[in-house]
Design a protein around this motif. Structure first.
Motif, PDB file in Angstrom:
ATOM      1  N   PRO A 126       3.574   5.614  -3.187  1.00 46.97           N
ATOM      2  CA  PRO A 126       4.762   4.874  -3.612  1.00 46.97           C
ATOM      3  C   PRO A 126       5.772   5.700  -4.394  1.00 46.97           C
ATOM      4  CG  PRO A 126       2.803   3.542  -3.931  1.00 46.97           C
ATOM      5  CD  PRO A 126       2.331   4.927  -3.581  1.00 46.97           C
ATOM      6  N   LEU A 132       2.484  -0.891  -2.474  1.00 45.41           N
ATOM      7  CA  LEU A 132       3.908  -0.629  -2.713  1.00 45.41           C
ATOM      8  C   LEU A 132       4.252  -0.548  -4.195  1.00 45.41           C
ATOM      9  CD1 LEU A 132       3.738  -2.647  -0.019  1.00 45.41           C
ATOM     10  CD2 LEU A 132       6.213  -2.453  -0.140  1.00 45.41           C
ATOM     11  N   ASN A 133       3.246  -0.507  -5.047  1.00 44.02           N
ATOM     12  CA  ASN A 133       3.495  -0.593  -6.482  1.00 44.02           C
ATOM     13  C   ASN A 133       2.286  -0.032  -7.220  1.00 44.02           C
ATOM     14  OD1 ASN A 133       3.875  -1.351  -9.171  1.00 44.02           O
ATOM     15  ND2 ASN A 133       4.690  -3.366  -8.655  1.00 44.02           N
ATOM     16  N   GLU A 174       1.877   3.855   2.471  1.00 39.36           N
ATOM     17  CA  GLU A 174       2.444   3.478   1.179  1.00 39.36           C
ATOM     18  C   GLU A 174       3.800   4.149   0.969  1.00 39.36           C
ATOM     19  OE1 GLU A 174       1.495   1.347  -1.132  1.00 39.36           O
ATOM     20  OE2 GLU A 174      -0.322   0.707  -0.105  1.00 39.36           O
ATOM     21  N   THR A 186       7.122   1.793   0.617  1.00 43.72           N
ATOM     22  CA  THR A 186       7.821   1.846  -0.662  1.00 43.72           C
ATOM     23  C   THR A 186       9.211   2.435  -0.498  1.00 43.72           C
ATOM     24  OG1 THR A 186       5.666   2.182  -1.718  1.00 43.72           O
ATOM     25  CG2 THR A 186       7.606   2.492  -3.084  1.00 43.72           C
TER      26      THR A 186
END
Length: 234
Positions: A209, A184-185, A137, A141
């Motif tokens: 992230p 990613l969020n 991640e 990110t």
């Protein structure tokens, strides 16, 4: 006080428009992208394309108003790079969290009980350890936020549409790693986790992230930003 951003509060009309844009954009993104994670639509390619192209579409809609972050990691990366203030960043993240809850609730309401399949709640695949998921991640990110900052950088020569470049970075990362992880969020993970009450290693989808966003912000601010020195003869 400029870094804190007290002036942003005084310009409440602009700030309100930006916060609504982040709220609406995040809710639109989750309400549609989560449908690709149900039993009807779930495929690696379909999920990756749905996320990336929806992000590009939402940024195209709201980017001129708020920048189209729809992601706390992006907001923190932009803050770290010096492009926004602390107060506004906090308000953006609150709007994004609320938008993720609404969007997840919409996706839940339009999907049959037998087809929800976790409603896209992000959990580690193949029994990956939390540190492995965090690392992935972080890297993905970092790439996303670095692309966002390059789009914001007027000195960077882009290859075309900024929203499309950002969306394609998400598509590329997810199509490569979605069988391992692919958030990613943080709010992409938070909304489904609340609605479906699925919290397996949920903390990594915030820490990974956000650390990726901070690192991208620091590197872009102090290494990748081109500072043109003024000619002393001018």
């Amino acid at each position: 006080m400029s870094m804190l951003g007290t002036e942003d509060i005084k310009d409440y009309k602009t700030t309100a428009r930006q916060l609504f844009a982040e709220f609406l954009g995040t809710s639109l993104y989750l309400s549609i992208s989560l449908l690709a994670e149900t039993n009807i639509g779930k495929t690696v390619v379909g999920s990756s394309l749905a996320n990336g192209l929806l992000i590009a579409s939402v940024i195209q809609i709201i980017g001129h108003v708020s920048g189209g972050h729809i992601n706390p990691a992006v907001t923190i990366g932009v803050l770290t790079c010096g492009h926004m203030t602390v107060i506004k960043a906090i308000l953006y993240i609150i709007a994004q969290i609320l938008g993720s809850l609404l969007g997840s609730a919409v996706a839940y309401s339009v999907t049959d009980d037998n087809l929800r399949n976790g409603l896209g709640a992000t959990v580690p695949y193949f029994n990956l350890r939390a540190d492995q998921v965090l690392g992935l991640e972080f890297i993905m990110t970092f790439i996303l936020v670095a692309v966002v900052l390059s789009v914001m950088d007027k000195s960077a020569k882009g290859l075309g549409s900024g929203p499309l470049a950002i969306g394609l970075s998400v598509t590329a990362c997810q199509s490569s790693a979605i069988l391992y992880t692919g958030s990613l969020n943080p709010v992409r993970s938070f909304g489904p986790a609340v609605i479906m009450n699925i919290w397996i290693h949920h903390w990594v989808y915030w820490v990974g992230p956000i650390l990726g966003g901070i690192t991208a912000g620091v590197i872009y601010r102090f290494i990748f930003t081109i500072v043109r020195e003024r000619n002393t003869s001018d």
